[in-house]
Design a protein around this motif. Sequence first.
Motif, PDB file in Angstrom:
ATOM      1  N   PHE A 263      -2.431   6.176   2.735  1.00 55.05           N
ATOM      2  CA  PHE A 263      -1.755   7.030   1.909  1.00 55.05           C
ATOM      3  C   PHE A 263      -2.483   8.539   1.995  1.00 55.05           C
ATOM      4  N   MET A 267      -1.041  11.981   2.663  1.00 60.88           N
ATOM      5  CA  MET A 267      -1.200  13.081   1.881  1.00 60.88           C
ATOM      6  C   MET A 267      -1.867  14.220   2.441  1.00 60.88           C
ATOM      7  N   TRP A 270       0.987  15.926   4.741  1.00 59.56           N
ATOM      8  CA  TRP A 270       1.901  16.357   3.474  1.00 59.56           C
ATOM      9  C   TRP A 270       1.622  18.019   3.221  1.00 59.56           C
ATOM     10  N   ILE A 271       0.157  17.780   2.481  1.00 63.04           N
ATOM     11  CA  ILE A 271      -0.076  18.973   1.759  1.00 63.04           C
ATOM     12  C   ILE A 271      -0.662  20.080   2.622  1.00 63.04           C
ATOM     13  N   ALA A 272      -1.057  19.713   4.000  1.00 61.39           N
ATOM     14  CA  ALA A 272      -1.069  20.691   4.762  1.00 61.39           C
ATOM     15  C   ALA A 272       0.055  21.501   5.519  1.00 61.39           C
ATOM     16  N   ASN A 273       0.952  20.474   5.785  1.00 64.10           N
ATOM     17  CA  ASN A 273       2.314  21.029   6.149  1.00 64.10           C
ATOM     18  C   ASN A 273       2.112  21.589   7.494  1.00 64.10           C
ATOM     19  N   ASN A 310      -3.848 -11.381  -8.843  1.00 63.70           N
ATOM     20  CA  ASN A 310      -3.686 -12.564  -9.680  1.00 63.70           C
ATOM     21  C   ASN A 310      -4.972 -13.508  -9.202  1.00 63.70           C
ATOM     22  N   TYR A 311      -5.694 -13.933 -10.268  1.00 57.77           N
ATOM     23  CA  TYR A 311      -6.612 -14.690 -10.016  1.00 57.77           C
ATOM     24  C   TYR A 311      -6.436 -16.126  -9.613  1.00 57.77           C
ATOM     25  N   GLU A 393     -19.400 -22.269  -3.671  1.00 60.60           N
ATOM     26  CA  GLU A 393     -18.745 -22.265  -4.792  1.00 60.60           C
ATOM     27  C   GLU A 393     -18.705 -20.690  -5.324  1.00 60.60           C
ATOM     28  N   LEU A 395     -16.585 -18.450  -8.655  1.00 58.30           N
ATOM     29  CA  LEU A 395     -15.925 -18.698  -9.861  1.00 58.30           C
ATOM     30  C   LEU A 395     -15.017 -17.486  -9.899  1.00 58.30           C
TER      31      LEU A 395
ATOM     32  N   HIS B  39     -25.098 -22.214 -11.448  1.00 65.02           N
ATOM     33  CA  HIS B  39     -23.889 -22.735 -10.841  1.00 65.02           C
ATOM     34  C   HIS B  39     -23.388 -23.969 -11.705  1.00 65.02           C
ATOM     35  N   ARG B  49     -11.688 -18.614 -18.494  1.00 61.61           N
ATOM     36  CA  ARG B  49     -11.749 -17.492 -17.736  1.00 61.61           C
ATOM     37  C   ARG B  49     -11.886 -16.317 -18.889  1.00 61.61           C
ATOM     38  N   TRP B  54      -6.998  -9.245 -18.697  1.00 51.78           N
ATOM     39  CA  TRP B  54      -5.596  -9.117 -19.136  1.00 51.78           C
ATOM     40  C   TRP B  54      -5.687  -7.686 -20.243  1.00 51.78           C
ATOM     41  N   ARG B  86       5.808  24.489  -1.921  1.00 50.85           N
ATOM     42  CA  ARG B  86       5.734  22.993  -2.297  1.00 50.85           C
ATOM     43  C   ARG B  86       6.485  22.710  -3.303  1.00 50.85           C
ATOM     44  N   PRO B  92       2.811  13.351  -4.041  1.00 53.29           N
ATOM     45  CA  PRO B  92       1.917  12.833  -3.333  1.00 53.29           C
ATOM     46  C   PRO B  92       0.599  13.423  -3.896  1.00 53.29           C
TER      47      PRO B  92
END
Lengths: 395, 177
Positions: A263, A267, A270-273, A310-311, A393, A395, B39, B49, B54, B86, B92
């Motif tokens: 990105f 960006m 794009w901005i300097a063009n 997602n966990y 381990e 969690l 642990h 959890r 959420w 622009r 952007p």
Amino acid sequence: MTFRIPVYRGGRAIVTRSVGLALVGAALLVVGAFVDRERLFYAYLAAYTYAVTTVVGALLFLMICHAMSATWPVAVRRLAEAIVGALPLLAVLFIPLLFGLDALYGEWLHPESIDDEHVRAVVVHKQPYLNLPFFLIRTGIYFAVWLAFGALLRRGSLRGDASPALASSGRLRTISIAGLPLVALTLSFASFDWLMSLAPTWVSTMFPVYVFAGGFVAAIALLTVLAFAAERAGFLPGLRTSHYYALGRLLLAFTIFWAYAAFFQFMLIWIANKPEEVEFYLLRSHGPWGTATLVLVLARFVIPFAILLNYGIKRRPAWLSAVALWIVVAHYLDMHWLVVPEAPGARAPLHWLDLAALLAVVGPCVAFTALRLRGKPLAPINDPALPAAFRYESL
Amino acid sequence: MKRGLLAEFETPEAMLLAIAELRSRGYRRLDAFTPYPIHGVDAALGLGRSPLTWIVLPFAIAGAAGGYLVQWHNNAYAYPLNVGGRPAHAAPAFVPITFEMMVLASALAGFVVMLFLTRLPELWSPLFDVPGFERATIDRFWIGIDARDPALIRPLAERDLTDLGALTVAWAGEARS
């Protein structure tokens, strides 16, 4: 908790199938040489950079794990070493590109053929760096560095399987610390030479970061897929939910990092063009390439990001491997998107030669890696950190 | 917990064993007080959890949407300026601030909601009056059975805990009426 790690004996089916597919791909490439020779080399370069960035990404991952003396990655280290094992073959697979240098890099190889006076002046100005002998020397250096560190780490780790004393020495850590800057810099310069110089007037300092991030994500994704496959086949007992969770977190983090690099490169341009910078994105924002850009953003960032957030999914090996496989494929789209639009003449994004090149490059790598892995246990059995790595381990 | 039975253990292993045993005997409102994270204690206590992720998600979305909306309103709607040709609605260029607003909203919401969920700051609790409980921050591992646990019958529970190796067993808070 100790696990008996069985020695890898399978792979016969993998080798025959991938060699078969590679032969099909190679035959199609030979046919392609008579159909569209120029497009052939763009397809080959896309497939080649796809393989090489993934493998060097795995080498970097391996070195980072050694340098940090990280515990949990020891459980999957042998798989990273297996991916790195493809490097000697990749050095050989670079040779076909030597026949296509004129097709790919004709602009800076023969600046006198450029019509536009300003563009010619810019390219001539870059000649001290962008010239054929220096290009070949640099490519030689890249492979020398990658092969040296890949072989040192792989062999050092395999030797440890025979003698515990070697496995517990800190030698691999020292090698990794010394090698990390070298490998990172050579990958950056390889991205300048092989990819960025396709458009010799275009410059972006973020570009190597972009390629680096892409290769690194692809390497972790491939590692996740291999870990799942090895565990399912019974070669890596003791891999736990937490290991997949750790790999899933890294996948998420570096998917975001790739998006950040992608990105901000866009960006700022794009901005300097500025005319000489925006050409890269103008080329990729119209017609079928506009669609390709959209597909890339969705496939490489939006979809994996939304899923990996997602966990629960990060702790489900089958689900996580499916997402990882998706990322492995998306990395090819990325390399294709970098290479093929630079082909002269308005060509369609997809060509059957792309598939042929992919088979011809990835097929041999898979077979070679599987062959080199045979007769070896899929974990560094004598590494003192291995029991703790299996106990890991989170969690 | 504000009231209940507390038991002191010398090692984290003994504490984990005791928690597992108590849960198998039907105690459900258990808590652990340890000097450092142990642990497996979350799993042993049967804790799920945190719902924090959420709860923060809508704040993150609202922060991003708000950040984008403010920029659009100022730059494209209320006071459009021509900056080097622009477009006024320069998506952007809006992304970094949108992202930062999302981070700010999630961080603040996460912090405040965390305080709310954990009922912090809590300057004093009846548990602190139990002699020796301060060692829960030094070298001892404490289990608490909340007074609201329907399985808690004080003399039986005290015996259970002593049998499991508790060094001290003490009641915290007002005695049960």
